[in-house]
Enzyme design. Structure first.
Site, PDB file in Angstrom:
ATOM      1  N   LYS A 266       0.834  -1.203   0.000  1.00 59.82           N
ATOM      2  CA  LYS A 266       0.000   0.000   0.000  1.00 59.82           C
ATOM      3  C   LYS A 266       0.866   1.251   0.000  1.00 59.82           C
ATOM      4  O   LYS A 266       0.364   2.360   0.003  1.00 59.82           O
ATOM      5  CB  LYS A 266      -0.906   0.000   1.230  1.00 59.82           C
ATOM      6  CG  LYS A 266      -2.147  -0.856   1.045  1.00 59.82           C
ATOM      7  CD  LYS A 266      -3.163  -0.532   2.114  1.00 59.82           C
ATOM      8  CE  LYS A 266      -4.536  -0.991   1.667  1.00 59.82           C
ATOM      9  NZ  LYS A 266      -5.552  -0.722   2.681  1.00 59.82           N
TER      10      LYS A 266
ATOM     11  N   ASP B 265      10.116  -5.953   0.022  1.00 60.43           N
ATOM     12  CA  ASP B 265      10.470  -5.573   1.380  1.00 60.43           C
ATOM     13  C   ASP B 265      11.819  -4.891   1.291  1.00 60.43           C
ATOM     14  O   ASP B 265      12.754  -5.419   0.678  1.00 60.43           O
ATOM     15  CB  ASP B 265      10.512  -6.761   2.340  1.00 60.43           C
ATOM     16  CG  ASP B 265      10.435  -6.265   3.791  1.00 60.43           C
ATOM     17  OD1 ASP B 265       9.377  -5.718   4.160  1.00 60.43           O
ATOM     18  OD2 ASP B 265      11.421  -6.394   4.530  1.00 60.43           O
TER      19      ASP B 265
ATOM     20  N   LYS C 278      16.245   7.661 -10.449  1.00 61.23           N
ATOM     21  CA  LYS C 278      16.170   6.777  -9.271  1.00 61.23           C
ATOM     22  C   LYS C 278      15.821   5.360  -9.736  1.00 61.23           C
ATOM     23  O   LYS C 278      16.371   4.377  -9.250  1.00 61.23           O
ATOM     24  CB  LYS C 278      15.135   7.284  -8.248  1.00 61.23           C
ATOM     25  CG  LYS C 278      15.049   6.349  -7.044  1.00 61.23           C
ATOM     26  CD  LYS C 278      14.117   6.784  -5.930  1.00 61.23           C
ATOM     27  CE  LYS C 278      14.104   5.692  -4.841  1.00 61.23           C
ATOM     28  NZ  LYS C 278      13.106   5.879  -3.797  1.00 61.23           N
TER      29      LYS C 278
ATOM     30  N   HIS D 187      18.115   0.423  -5.295  1.00 61.72           N
ATOM     31  CA  HIS D 187      18.010  -0.956  -4.806  1.00 61.72           C
ATOM     32  C   HIS D 187      16.765  -1.637  -5.386  1.00 61.72           C
ATOM     33  O   HIS D 187      16.797  -2.779  -5.812  1.00 61.72           O
ATOM     34  CB  HIS D 187      17.957  -0.942  -3.270  1.00 61.72           C
ATOM     35  CG  HIS D 187      16.946   0.022  -2.698  1.00 61.72           C
ATOM     36  ND1 HIS D 187      16.831   1.314  -3.139  1.00 61.72           N
ATOM     37  CD2 HIS D 187      15.979  -0.140  -1.762  1.00 61.72           C
ATOM     38  CE1 HIS D 187      15.845   1.905  -2.475  1.00 61.72           C
ATOM     39  NE2 HIS D 187      15.315   1.056  -1.644  1.00 61.72           N
TER      40      HIS D 187
HETATM   41  P1  ITT Z   1       4.567  -2.490   2.519  1.00 58.36           P
HETATM   42  O1  ITT Z   1       4.940  -3.377   3.672  1.00 58.36           O
HETATM   43  O2  ITT Z   1       3.088  -2.337   2.332  1.00 58.36           O
HETATM   44  O3  ITT Z   1       5.240  -2.880   1.239  1.00 58.36           O
HETATM   45  P2  ITT Z   1       6.123  -0.500   3.934  1.00 58.36           P
HETATM   46  O4  ITT Z   1       6.389   0.974   3.736  1.00 58.36           O
HETATM   47  O5  ITT Z   1       5.688  -0.934   5.311  1.00 58.36           O
HETATM   48  O6  ITT Z   1       5.059  -0.988   2.833  1.00 58.36           O
HETATM   49  P3  ITT Z   1       8.593  -2.023   4.193  1.00 58.36           P
HETATM   50  O7  ITT Z   1       8.139  -2.799   5.364  1.00 58.36           O
HETATM   51  O8  ITT Z   1       9.326  -2.725   3.102  1.00 58.36           O
HETATM   52  O9  ITT Z   1       7.388  -1.293   3.466  1.00 58.36           O
HETATM   53  O10 ITT Z   1       9.483  -0.806   4.721  1.00 58.36           O
HETATM   54  C1  ITT Z   1      10.172  -0.035   3.816  1.00 58.36           C
HETATM   55  C2  ITT Z   1      10.668   1.236   4.495  1.00 58.36           C
HETATM   56  O11 ITT Z   1      12.063   1.388   4.195  1.00 58.36           O
HETATM   57  C3  ITT Z   1       9.966   2.442   3.909  1.00 58.36           C
HETATM   58  O12 ITT Z   1       8.817   2.781   4.649  1.00 58.36           O
HETATM   59  C4  ITT Z   1      11.067   3.492   3.985  1.00 58.36           C
HETATM   60  O13 ITT Z   1      11.116   4.023   5.285  1.00 58.36           O
HETATM   61  C5  ITT Z   1      12.323   2.682   3.735  1.00 58.36           C
HETATM   62  N1  ITT Z   1      12.623   2.618   2.289  1.00 58.36           N
HETATM   63  C6  ITT Z   1      12.535   1.532   1.473  1.00 58.36           C
HETATM   64  N2  ITT Z   1      12.836   1.851   0.202  1.00 58.36           N
HETATM   65  C7  ITT Z   1      13.115   3.166   0.218  1.00 58.36           C
HETATM   66  C8  ITT Z   1      13.466   4.092  -0.778  1.00 58.36           C
HETATM   67  O14 ITT Z   1      13.543   3.739  -2.056  1.00 58.36           O
HETATM   68  N3  ITT Z   1      13.696   5.340  -0.416  1.00 58.36           N
HETATM   69  C9  ITT Z   1      13.591   5.733   0.868  1.00 58.36           C
HETATM   70  N4  ITT Z   1      13.228   4.943   1.877  1.00 58.36           N
HETATM   71  C10 ITT Z   1      12.988   3.661   1.556  1.00 58.36           C
END
Ligand code: ITT
Length: 203
Positions: free
Chosen positions: A9, A70, A176, A181
């Protein structure tokens, strides 16, 4: 058209994933479009475990192939934290601002040479019971002391890329999506999705 669900989401992720893995004959739908309610517990110790849990849960719920992400920020000075807890660093429903504020607090006074960090992403394509592919991507950077840039989401304004001399938030979206990643993980995953689609088409 083959429908595939993006099992998240997080709108920042959705928009990036949509751009990175647009595949012919595939319609990507996200959890907002499916009015998904409820939470998926992320109890795993690794990005891979959590991505798998998310993709599997959504596949089970809708019975259609699912992709999940993730991801998170790992900071060397903090022994790899916040890592899998990146979204919840400052608390269960923490905002990006709150997480970034806590990051700044923890790194206050830490010299530039010790502010090394990396973003990690595990991507999963789950398309049948216990049938899936997992890919990973990583990008290295340095945590700045001040936020810079308006793009991206999460920790992007504090993540400096020495080779580009910009923070992740200062990059154009397309840029980006070439180097992040997430880009690395999902470009590798796209090949598997294309094979899956080609396979379905020949049946
Ligand atoms: P879903 O579980 O629904 O996918 P989420 O935001 O909870 O959404 P994650 O558990 O994977 O997702 O946490 C990812 C966090 O890591 C995200 O909220 C950011 O704080 C950080 N993050 C991941 N990718 C990033 C990016 O490209 N740029 C900046 N921060 C990032």
């Amino acid at each position: 058209m083959i429908e595939i669900v993006i099992a998240t989401k997080n709108r920042g992720k959705i928009s990036e994933i949509m751009e990175i893995i647009s595949v012919e004959k595939v319609r990507l739908v996200d959890l907002h479009q499916l009015s998904f309610s409820g939470t998926i517990e992320e109890r795993g110790k690794t990005f891979k475990e959590n991505a798998l849990v998310k993709a599997e849960a959504v596949y089970e719920r809708y019975g259609i192939p699912a992709i999940a992400d993730d991801s998170g920020l790992c900071v060397a000075y903090l022994d790899g934290k916040p890592g899998v807890r990146s979204a919840r660093f400052a608390g269960p429903d923490a905002s990006d601002e709150e997480n970034n504020r806590l990051l700044m607090k923890k790194l206050q006074g830490v010299p530039w040479s010790e502010r090394g960090a990396w973003f990690m992403c595990s991507a999963v394509f789950y398309y049948g019971p216990a049938t899936y592919y997992v890919t990973e991507g990583r990008v290295n950077g340095i945590i700045t002391e001040k936020c810079e840039g308006e793009g991206g989401f999460g920790y992007d304004p504090f993540f400096y890329l020495p080779s580009l001399r910009k923070t992740m938030a200062q990059l154009e979206k397309a840029e980006k999506n070439r180097i992040s990643h997430r880009a690395l993980a999902f470009r590798a995953l796209r090949k598997h999705i294309e094979e899956y689609v080609a396979d379905i088409a020949t049946r």
